[in-house]
Design a protein around this motif. Sequence first.
Motif, PDB file in Angstrom:
ATOM      1  N   SER A   1       1.095  -1.195  -0.030  1.00 50.89           N
ATOM      2  CA  SER A   1       0.185  -0.020   0.118  1.00 50.89           C
ATOM      3  C   SER A   1       0.552   1.270   0.361  1.00 50.89           C
ATOM      4  CB  SER A   1      -0.732  -0.462   1.009  1.00 50.89           C
ATOM      5  OG  SER A   1      -0.301   0.094   2.697  1.00 50.89           O
ATOM      6  N   GLY A   2       1.927   0.791   0.678  1.00 51.22           N
ATOM      7  CA  GLY A   2       2.588   2.771   0.702  1.00 51.22           C
ATOM      8  C   GLY A   2       2.051   3.245   1.727  1.00 51.22           C
ATOM      9  N   GLY A   3       2.700   4.420   1.573  1.00 46.02           N
ATOM     10  CA  GLY A   3       1.696   5.029   2.583  1.00 46.02           C
ATOM     11  C   GLY A   3       0.873   5.642   2.449  1.00 46.02           C
ATOM     12  N   VAL A   4      -0.141   5.546   4.257  1.00 48.13           N
ATOM     13  CA  VAL A   4      -2.109   5.883   2.951  1.00 48.13           C
ATOM     14  C   VAL A   4      -2.456   6.493   4.200  1.00 48.13           C
ATOM     15  CG1 VAL A   4      -1.826   3.692   2.002  1.00 48.13           C
ATOM     16  CG2 VAL A   4      -2.386   4.008   4.626  1.00 48.13           C
ATOM     17  N   PRO A   5      -3.446   8.002   3.826  1.00 42.93           N
ATOM     18  CA  PRO A   5      -4.124   8.678   5.140  1.00 42.93           C
ATOM     19  C   PRO A   5      -3.877   8.172   6.707  1.00 42.93           C
ATOM     20  CG  PRO A   5      -5.294   9.346   3.100  1.00 42.93           C
ATOM     21  CD  PRO A   5      -4.068   7.210   3.395  1.00 42.93           C
ATOM     22  N   VAL A   6      -3.382   8.377   7.602  1.00 47.87           N
ATOM     23  CA  VAL A   6      -3.321   7.622   8.828  1.00 47.87           C
ATOM     24  C   VAL A   6      -4.089   7.895   9.513  1.00 47.87           C
ATOM     25  CG1 VAL A   6      -2.509   7.824  11.311  1.00 47.87           C
ATOM     26  CG2 VAL A   6      -0.831   7.927   9.030  1.00 47.87           C
ATOM     27  N   GLY A   7      -5.187   9.307   8.650  1.00 49.49           N
ATOM     28  CA  GLY A   7      -6.619   8.804   9.718  1.00 49.49           C
ATOM     29  C   GLY A   7      -7.882   7.896   9.683  1.00 49.49           C
ATOM     30  N   SER A   8      -7.702   8.315   8.056  1.00 49.29           N
ATOM     31  CA  SER A   8      -8.337   6.737   8.074  1.00 49.29           C
ATOM     32  C   SER A   8      -8.349   5.402   8.194  1.00 49.29           C
ATOM     33  CB  SER A   8      -8.594   6.877   5.741  1.00 49.29           C
ATOM     34  OG  SER A   8      -9.353   8.004   5.809  1.00 49.29           O
ATOM     35  N   LEU A   9      -6.940   4.874   7.800  1.00 55.51           N
ATOM     36  CA  LEU A   9      -6.620   4.075   8.240  1.00 55.51           C
ATOM     37  C   LEU A   9      -6.544   3.419   9.730  1.00 55.51           C
ATOM     38  CD1 LEU A   9      -4.049   0.897   7.758  1.00 55.51           C
ATOM     39  CD2 LEU A   9      -2.477   2.660   8.743  1.00 55.51           C
ATOM     40  N   VAL A  10      -6.522   4.493  10.378  1.00 60.43           N
ATOM     41  CA  VAL A  10      -6.678   3.875  11.960  1.00 60.43           C
ATOM     42  C   VAL A  10      -8.780   4.127  12.016  1.00 60.43           C
ATOM     43  CG1 VAL A  10      -6.964   5.557  14.566  1.00 60.43           C
ATOM     44  CG2 VAL A  10      -4.898   5.633  13.182  1.00 60.43           C
ATOM     45  N   GLU A  11      -8.986   4.293  11.391  1.00 67.49           N
ATOM     46  CA  GLU A  11     -10.783   4.482  11.546  1.00 67.49           C
ATOM     47  C   GLU A  11     -11.551   2.863  10.917  1.00 67.49           C
ATOM     48  OE1 GLU A  11     -12.843   7.684   9.580  1.00 67.49           O
ATOM     49  OE2 GLU A  11     -12.212   8.391  10.705  1.00 67.49           O
ATOM     50  N   MET A  12     -10.503   2.471   9.910  1.00 63.72           N
ATOM     51  CA  MET A  12     -10.201   1.003   8.918  1.00 63.72           C
ATOM     52  C   MET A  12      -9.924   0.191  10.476  1.00 63.72           C
ATOM     53  SD  MET A  12      -8.912  -0.212   5.988  1.00 63.72           S
ATOM     54  CE  MET A  12      -9.173   0.981   4.540  1.00 63.72           C
ATOM     55  N   CYS A  13      -8.698   0.059  11.461  1.00 66.01           N
ATOM     56  CA  CYS A  13      -8.981  -0.452  12.143  1.00 66.01           C
ATOM     57  C   CYS A  13      -9.576  -1.041  13.487  1.00 66.01           C
ATOM     58  CB  CYS A  13      -7.100  -0.585  12.406  1.00 66.01           C
ATOM     59  SG  CYS A  13      -5.736  -0.221  11.505  1.00 66.01           S
ATOM     60  N   TYR A  14     -10.079   0.068  13.893  1.00 67.80           N
ATOM     61  CA  TYR A  14     -11.765  -0.068  14.461  1.00 67.80           C
ATOM     62  C   TYR A  14     -12.219   0.069  14.248  1.00 67.80           C
ATOM     63  CZ  TYR A  14      -7.608   1.135  17.800  1.00 67.80           C
ATOM     64  OH  TYR A  14      -6.142   0.788  19.041  1.00 67.80           O
ATOM     65  N   SER A  15     -13.197  -0.039  12.855  1.00 66.62           N
ATOM     66  CA  SER A  15     -13.827  -0.568  12.558  1.00 66.62           C
ATOM     67  C   SER A  15     -15.247  -1.719  12.884  1.00 66.62           C
ATOM     68  CB  SER A  15     -14.036  -0.355  10.936  1.00 66.62           C
ATOM     69  OG  SER A  15     -13.473  -1.611  10.087  1.00 66.62           O
ATOM     70  N   GLY A  16     -13.980  -2.642  13.709  1.00 67.36           N
ATOM     71  CA  GLY A  16     -14.643  -3.835  13.904  1.00 67.36           C
ATOM     72  C   GLY A  16     -14.993  -5.143  12.587  1.00 67.36           C
ATOM     73  N   LYS A  17     -14.540  -4.504  11.511  1.00 68.75           N
ATOM     74  CA  LYS A  17     -15.055  -5.300  10.333  1.00 68.75           C
ATOM     75  C   LYS A  17     -13.553  -6.348   9.641  1.00 68.75           C
ATOM     76  CE  LYS A  17     -17.866  -2.008   8.594  1.00 68.75           C
ATOM     77  NZ  LYS A  17     -18.540  -1.197   7.783  1.00 68.75           N
ATOM     78  N   LEU A  18     -12.661  -5.443  10.724  1.00 65.31           N
ATOM     79  CA  LEU A  18     -11.651  -6.345   9.961  1.00 65.31           C
ATOM     80  C   LEU A  18     -10.644  -6.834  11.005  1.00 65.31           C
ATOM     81  CD1 LEU A  18     -10.762  -3.738   7.178  1.00 65.31           C
ATOM     82  CD2 LEU A  18     -11.739  -6.063   6.728  1.00 65.31           C
ATOM     83  N   THR A  19     -10.063  -8.132  10.625  1.00 67.24           N
ATOM     84  CA  THR A  19      -9.165  -8.405  11.891  1.00 67.24           C
ATOM     85  C   THR A  19      -7.364  -7.593  11.656  1.00 67.24           C
ATOM     86  OG1 THR A  19      -8.479 -10.666  10.711  1.00 67.24           O
ATOM     87  CG2 THR A  19      -9.750 -10.529  11.894  1.00 67.24           C
ATOM     88  N   LEU A  20      -6.667  -7.797  12.630  1.00 66.18           N
ATOM     89  CA  LEU A  20      -5.128  -8.060  12.298  1.00 66.18           C
ATOM     90  C   LEU A  20      -4.120  -8.113  11.309  1.00 66.18           C
ATOM     91  CD1 LEU A  20      -2.318  -6.294  13.315  1.00 66.18           C
ATOM     92  CD2 LEU A  20      -1.765  -7.826  14.751  1.00 66.18           C
ATOM     93  N   TYR A  21      -4.682  -9.793  11.569  1.00 70.82           N
ATOM     94  CA  TYR A  21      -4.239  -9.913   9.824  1.00 70.82           C
ATOM     95  C   TYR A  21      -4.800  -9.144   8.562  1.00 70.82           C
ATOM     96  CZ  TYR A  21      -3.505 -13.465   6.769  1.00 70.82           C
ATOM     97  OH  TYR A  21      -3.266 -14.568   5.034  1.00 70.82           O
ATOM     98  N   ASP A  22      -6.267  -9.404   8.844  1.00 71.65           N
ATOM     99  CA  ASP A  22      -6.342  -8.625   7.743  1.00 71.65           C
ATOM    100  C   ASP A  22      -5.906  -7.103   7.103  1.00 71.65           C
ATOM    101  OD1 ASP A  22      -8.415 -10.342   7.091  1.00 71.65           O
ATOM    102  OD2 ASP A  22      -9.879  -9.641   8.676  1.00 71.65           O
ATOM    103  N   MET A  23      -5.736  -6.587   8.092  1.00 74.07           N
ATOM    104  CA  MET A  23      -4.658  -4.998   7.953  1.00 74.07           C
ATOM    105  C   MET A  23      -3.793  -5.159   7.689  1.00 74.07           C
ATOM    106  SD  MET A  23      -7.162  -2.582   8.450  1.00 74.07           S
ATOM    107  CE  MET A  23      -5.765  -1.564   7.989  1.00 74.07           C
ATOM    108  N   LYS A  24      -2.864  -6.500   8.279  1.00 74.36           N
ATOM    109  CA  LYS A  24      -1.588  -6.274   7.509  1.00 74.36           C
ATOM    110  C   LYS A  24      -1.659  -7.100   6.006  1.00 74.36           C
ATOM    111  CE  LYS A  24       0.614  -7.333  11.599  1.00 74.36           C
ATOM    112  NZ  LYS A  24       2.095  -6.557  11.462  1.00 74.36           N
ATOM    113  N   LYS A  25      -2.599  -8.058   5.637  1.00 77.10           N
ATOM    114  CA  LYS A  25      -2.949  -8.136   4.296  1.00 77.10           C
ATOM    115  C   LYS A  25      -2.865  -7.122   3.094  1.00 77.10           C
ATOM    116  CE  LYS A  25      -2.214 -11.899   2.233  1.00 77.10           C
ATOM    117  NZ  LYS A  25      -1.277 -12.683   2.148  1.00 77.10           N
ATOM    118  N   LYS A  26      -3.887  -5.587   4.537  1.00 75.35           N
ATOM    119  CA  LYS A  26      -3.896  -4.675   3.701  1.00 75.35           C
ATOM    120  C   LYS A  26      -2.975  -3.794   2.838  1.00 75.35           C
ATOM    121  CE  LYS A  26      -8.912  -3.248   3.868  1.00 75.35           C
ATOM    122  NZ  LYS A  26      -9.166  -3.589   2.753  1.00 75.35           N
TER     123      LYS A  26
END
Length: 360
Positions: free
Chosen positions: A218-243
């Motif tokens: 992904s390279g560097g992505v907008p941090v705020g949006s990334l943090v919201e995605m992490c805490y959305s409850g829809k994605l696991t730690l594995y899912d985020m690392k894979k993204k």
Amino acid sequence: MKESYKILTINPGSTSTKIAVFDNESEVFEKTLRHSSEEIGKYKNISDQFNFRKEVIENELQNANIDLKDLDCVVGRGGLLKPIKGGTYTVTKSMLDDLKIGVSGQHASNLGGIIANEFSNELGIPAFIVDPVVVDELKPVARISGMADVDRTSIFHALNQKAIARRYASEVGKKYEDLNLIIAHMGGGISVGAHEHGMVVDVANALDGEGPFSPERSGGVPVGSLVEMCYSGKLTLYDMKKKITGNGGLVSYLNTNDARDVETMIDNGDEKAKLVYEAMAYQIAKEIGACSAVLKGKVDAVLLTGGIAYSKMFTAMISERVSFISEVKVYPGEDEMIALALGGLRVLKGEEKAQNYDEQ
């Protein structure tokens, strides 16, 4: 001093092991040994694959009638060690311990030094590693991230970047240590390094989500949006690392990690593919521009390398934006095996002193 040195190089990957034998700079044997997922899947840890990998290497060398007694040294791909400066390192016990436990992570490249050491013990010849991905020569100012409990770290394509730097230096009749270079390695991952007098003083962590996006990252992505995605409850730690690594970059937008596929899409009139491809080149060019600021505008050359550098379309898009900085030279592909061999050869010839991992 001998005129001719024979060197065995070993480069373990996740599903393959590349081996080559060199007579000085000349490759006399090369083979890529493929390993099925069933073969690799038998082993719980990377280090457990040691006997299996070494045996297939020995069998292949025997089939090729390579006399191991003729070897002067063996060089393995450097793995995920503690951060160290660039160069050729003698394999030591503490290095082996760190490779076996995966002190900075588990990767098949950790086996390079371990297998090299075993050949070293059996044959009574030196074992080395050269410029692993954890080469860290960042200046203190480059480590500051903007968040006190997070430091910027250096993980990049050190082996190929430094090999290309030395190749360019040789071509212009200068020493690597006398030049300021910006080098962009462009493959499945992309890293852009600022090389100041032989040291990579600034580079993004190309493995873990910094810098330009790449075919798979992904390279560097907008941090705020990334943090919201992490805490959305829809994605696991594995899912985020894979993204971030694996399903990022071109894969995320175009469902392919192959730049050749993207260029075919563009040739067929796909406007989305054209925009995304140009955006990847744009981000690399922007990172090159940032590195030119790091070097205060004193840049001898911008060098483009890696698999994507075979694309004249892509390198032209970058060159168009950065040629005002300095001359741009293209070195397509990456030849890690010759880079490993040359690292060992420099030590055997006395041109470079092997460094001690224990003293880093």
